[in-house]
Design an enzyme around this catalytic site. Sequence first.
Site, PDB file in Angstrom:
ATOM      1  N   SER A 169     -28.039  -0.993 -17.204  1.00 26.57           N
ATOM      2  CA  SER A 169     -28.362  -0.382 -15.906  1.00 26.57           C
ATOM      3  C   SER A 169     -29.390  -1.263 -15.217  1.00 26.57           C
ATOM      4  O   SER A 169     -30.562  -0.931 -15.119  1.00 26.57           O
ATOM      5  CB  SER A 169     -28.872   1.046 -16.087  1.00 26.57           C
ATOM      6  OG  SER A 169     -30.152   1.062 -16.677  1.00 26.57           O
ATOM      7  N   HIS A 186     -25.859   4.359 -21.049  1.00 28.87           N
ATOM      8  CA  HIS A 186     -26.059   3.986 -22.452  1.00 28.87           C
ATOM      9  C   HIS A 186     -25.309   4.886 -23.425  1.00 28.87           C
ATOM     10  O   HIS A 186     -25.454   4.755 -24.635  1.00 28.87           O
ATOM     11  CB  HIS A 186     -27.547   4.003 -22.813  1.00 28.87           C
ATOM     12  CG  HIS A 186     -28.358   3.023 -22.043  1.00 28.87           C
ATOM     13  ND1 HIS A 186     -29.720   3.085 -21.958  1.00 28.87           N
ATOM     14  CD2 HIS A 186     -27.980   1.932 -21.317  1.00 28.87           C
ATOM     15  CE1 HIS A 186     -30.167   2.085 -21.201  1.00 28.87           C
ATOM     16  NE2 HIS A 186     -29.134   1.384 -20.805  1.00 28.87           N
ATOM     17  N   GLU A 190     -32.387   8.485 -20.253  1.00 27.69           N
ATOM     18  CA  GLU A 190     -33.203   8.495 -21.475  1.00 27.69           C
ATOM     19  C   GLU A 190     -34.092   9.722 -21.564  1.00 27.69           C
ATOM     20  O   GLU A 190     -34.784  10.060 -20.605  1.00 27.69           O
ATOM     21  CB  GLU A 190     -34.090   7.232 -21.507  1.00 27.69           C
ATOM     22  CG  GLU A 190     -33.266   5.967 -21.430  1.00 27.69           C
ATOM     23  CD  GLU A 190     -34.118   4.701 -21.298  1.00 27.69           C
ATOM     24  OE1 GLU A 190     -35.337   4.762 -21.535  1.00 27.69           O
ATOM     25  OE2 GLU A 190     -33.531   3.660 -20.962  1.00 27.69           O
ATOM     26  N   GLU A 217     -29.299   2.746 -27.435  1.00 24.29           N
ATOM     27  CA  GLU A 217     -30.680   2.499 -27.832  1.00 24.29           C
ATOM     28  C   GLU A 217     -31.074   3.286 -29.079  1.00 24.29           C
ATOM     29  O   GLU A 217     -32.256   3.462 -29.370  1.00 24.29           O
ATOM     30  CB  GLU A 217     -31.622   2.793 -26.659  1.00 24.29           C
ATOM     31  CG  GLU A 217     -31.366   1.830 -25.503  1.00 24.29           C
ATOM     32  CD  GLU A 217     -32.413   1.898 -24.397  1.00 24.29           C
ATOM     33  OE1 GLU A 217     -33.265   2.808 -24.414  1.00 24.29           O
ATOM     34  OE2 GLU A 217     -32.370   1.023 -23.516  1.00 24.29           O
ATOM     35  N   ASP A 249     -36.340   8.584 -18.484  1.00 23.04           N
ATOM     36  CA  ASP A 249     -35.959   7.522 -17.567  1.00 23.04           C
ATOM     37  C   ASP A 249     -34.679   7.992 -16.885  1.00 23.04           C
ATOM     38  O   ASP A 249     -33.622   8.055 -17.518  1.00 23.04           O
ATOM     39  CB  ASP A 249     -35.719   6.201 -18.315  1.00 23.04           C
ATOM     40  CG  ASP A 249     -35.288   5.080 -17.372  1.00 23.04           C
ATOM     41  OD1 ASP A 249     -35.237   5.313 -16.137  1.00 23.04           O
ATOM     42  OD2 ASP A 249     -35.003   3.967 -17.867  1.00 23.04           O
ATOM     43  N   GLU A 261     -39.569   7.809 -15.294  1.00 23.68           N
ATOM     44  CA  GLU A 261     -39.215   6.458 -14.809  1.00 23.68           C
ATOM     45  C   GLU A 261     -38.024   6.521 -13.844  1.00 23.68           C
ATOM     46  O   GLU A 261     -37.072   7.269 -14.090  1.00 23.68           O
ATOM     47  CB  GLU A 261     -38.875   5.602 -16.045  1.00 23.68           C
ATOM     48  CG  GLU A 261     -38.496   4.160 -15.760  1.00 23.68           C
ATOM     49  CD  GLU A 261     -38.147   3.418 -17.065  1.00 23.68           C
ATOM     50  OE1 GLU A 261     -38.700   3.763 -18.140  1.00 23.68           O
ATOM     51  OE2 GLU A 261     -37.307   2.506 -17.016  1.00 23.68           O
ATOM     52  N   ASP A 267     -39.070   0.885 -12.651  1.00 21.86           N
ATOM     53  CA  ASP A 267     -38.377  -0.133 -13.450  1.00 21.86           C
ATOM     54  C   ASP A 267     -37.474  -0.921 -12.491  1.00 21.86           C
ATOM     55  O   ASP A 267     -37.847  -1.997 -12.019  1.00 21.86           O
ATOM     56  CB  ASP A 267     -37.589   0.554 -14.571  1.00 21.86           C
ATOM     57  CG  ASP A 267     -36.659  -0.384 -15.318  1.00 21.86           C
ATOM     58  OD1 ASP A 267     -36.782  -1.617 -15.157  1.00 21.86           O
ATOM     59  OD2 ASP A 267     -35.783   0.101 -16.073  1.00 21.86           O
ATOM     60  N   LYS A 297     -40.329  -6.072 -18.031  1.00 18.02           N
ATOM     61  CA  LYS A 297     -39.229  -6.653 -18.801  1.00 18.02           C
ATOM     62  C   LYS A 297     -39.162  -8.131 -18.441  1.00 18.02           C
ATOM     63  O   LYS A 297     -38.723  -8.482 -17.337  1.00 18.02           O
ATOM     64  CB  LYS A 297     -37.893  -5.993 -18.415  1.00 18.02           C
ATOM     65  CG  LYS A 297     -37.752  -4.534 -18.826  1.00 18.02           C
ATOM     66  CD  LYS A 297     -36.502  -3.937 -18.200  1.00 18.02           C
ATOM     67  CE  LYS A 297     -36.208  -2.539 -18.739  1.00 18.02           C
ATOM     68  NZ  LYS A 297     -35.181  -1.847 -17.923  1.00 18.02           N
ATOM     69  N   HIS A 351     -38.027  -3.218 -23.910  1.00 22.37           N
ATOM     70  CA  HIS A 351     -36.786  -3.860 -24.373  1.00 22.37           C
ATOM     71  C   HIS A 351     -35.699  -3.705 -23.317  1.00 22.37           C
ATOM     72  O   HIS A 351     -35.941  -3.144 -22.259  1.00 22.37           O
ATOM     73  CB  HIS A 351     -36.338  -3.186 -25.674  1.00 22.37           C
ATOM     74  CG  HIS A 351     -35.915  -1.757 -25.455  1.00 22.37           C
ATOM     75  ND1 HIS A 351     -35.170  -1.044 -26.352  1.00 22.37           N
ATOM     76  CD2 HIS A 351     -36.132  -0.888 -24.420  1.00 22.37           C
ATOM     77  CE1 HIS A 351     -34.935   0.167 -25.897  1.00 22.37           C
ATOM     78  NE2 HIS A 351     -35.509   0.296 -24.736  1.00 22.37           N
ATOM     79  N   LYS A 360     -41.902   0.407 -24.933  1.00 23.31           N
ATOM     80  CA  LYS A 360     -40.702   1.222 -24.886  1.00 23.31           C
ATOM     81  C   LYS A 360     -39.598   0.415 -25.547  1.00 23.31           C
ATOM     82  O   LYS A 360     -39.163  -0.609 -25.011  1.00 23.31           O
ATOM     83  CB  LYS A 360     -40.380   1.500 -23.423  1.00 23.31           C
ATOM     84  CG  LYS A 360     -39.184   2.375 -23.177  1.00 23.31           C
ATOM     85  CD  LYS A 360     -39.033   2.588 -21.669  1.00 23.31           C
ATOM     86  CE  LYS A 360     -37.804   3.380 -21.350  1.00 23.31           C
ATOM     87  NZ  LYS A 360     -37.047   2.798 -20.241  1.00 23.31           N
TER      88      LYS A 360
HETATM   89  P1  PGA Z   1     -31.090  -1.415 -19.363  1.00 20.27           P
HETATM   90  O1  PGA Z   1     -31.835  -0.005 -19.383  1.00 20.27           O
HETATM   91  O2  PGA Z   1     -31.724  -2.298 -20.362  1.00 20.27           O
HETATM   92  O3  PGA Z   1     -29.674  -1.053 -19.671  1.00 20.27           O
HETATM   93  O4  PGA Z   1     -31.244  -1.933 -17.962  1.00 20.27           O
HETATM   94  C1  PGA Z   1     -33.157   0.155 -19.742  1.00 20.27           C
HETATM   95  C2  PGA Z   1     -33.911   0.902 -18.701  1.00 20.27           C
HETATM   96  O5  PGA Z   1     -33.349   1.279 -17.649  1.00 20.27           O
HETATM   97  O6  PGA Z   1     -35.113   1.118 -18.881  1.00 20.27           O
HETATM   98 ZN    ZN Z   2     -35.333   2.103 -16.828  1.00 20.64          ZN
END
Ligand code: PGA
Ligand code: ZN
Length: 409
Positions: A40, A147, A156, A199, A234, A275, A301, A326, A354, A377
């Site tokens: 995503s 996911h 999440e 995840e 999230d 998030e 994010d 990230k 991650h 995270k």
């Molecule tokens: P992604 O999702 O690594 O698939 O982008 C993680 C997140 O949205 O925090």
């Molecule tokens: Zn996110």
Amino acid sequence: RIKKIRGYQVLDSRGNRTIRVKVETYGGVSDFGDAPAGASKGTREAVELRDKDGGVTEAVRIVDSVINDALRDFDVLNQLAVDRTLLKLDGTVNKSRIGGNTTIATSIAVLKTAAKSLNIEYFRYIGGPKTRYTPIPLLNILNGGLHAGNMLKIQEFIIIPKDFDSFSDALFASTTIYKKLKDLITERYGKIYTALGDEGGVSPPLEKTRDALDLVYTAIKNSGYEGQVYIGMDAASSDFYNDGVYEIDGKKYSPDEMIDYYANLANEYPILYLEDPFNENDFDRFATLQSKLKNTIVTGDDLYTTNVEYLKKGIEKKSTTGTIVKPNQIGTLSETFDYIELAKKNSIKIIVSHRSGETEDHFIADLAVGVQSDFIKTGAPARGERTSKYNRIIEIERDYGLEYYGKRL
Ligand code: PGA
Ligand code: ZN
């Protein structure tokens, strides 16, 4: 000095190919960096260089030729010069020419090799001797969205073991809750519902946000951790937003209605972290929600994609009190460090994160400790690509006697 840089096609946790880069010095020291991959993704992220069939052979070719030629004989300790050269070799705003995956794997490999050449830990090389705390883990124990194969729109459901004496205690409490959650699902729906998402969280075929929150909250309470362990989400809401409408729980909501949607949930559950509640362009509604939810760390994010330009905008508009970091969203570690500095200066909480497609490289654990992030995270307390990060922090905690940040938050 750098003698040789090589690329490899390796596998990530979804079985997709990704790039690993290995750096070797004339002194015979060598280390590697892997590029993780999101599902995503934010639209403003650095672009991955991929072959038509999903492989990364072109990225490997660029590492073996262009990058190897450009960085040969560079001082491995001069991260800034290395990263600037990568930026110059690419020359685009979103790293679409040589690929953000290529640059981040190289950047990480160089930093790890540098630390190793000095015979010090990665986190010490990043943060120096003043490192004191281990971060608070955000554990995604129930997966939805892109996911998982279920109908949950929220991506999440996270537990936050805050009030513990050590990182290890916090983590082990989380595993108790994780197991309790599986038991609950087995009891209520049947064992077939306990399959895992990308995840490592369970991904029961539920549809409604409240059903998932209820499971997670019940698992916390039944484990005896109410008041010590909080909940986070999230939403990754760009993925269920279209043309001014959020579609969730089988209903349609306007952006303003979503503000109440989240506020109501925060009233019913101990939600400490939220998030991407709105789509990645809605800086103003992030701000409205953050001003309403004083006890929740609203976090960007996809909103920021580890890019100082967008964080500046969020700071100006008071959009959030937290930011995801990230490294592969921006593409080099030097840019990641600049980003963290800006966030810290403005008292924005830092969540080193991650991606849903990960590898066994646990570098982000050292990154989180090195920059003294508030949170890390990195998924459920299960599956090797997730546990490698948590286990690395357990090691650091014991070897260096670091304190747990939880109670200070
Ligand atoms: P992604 O999702 O690594 O698939 O982008 C993680 C997140 O949205 O925090
Ligand atoms: Zn996110």
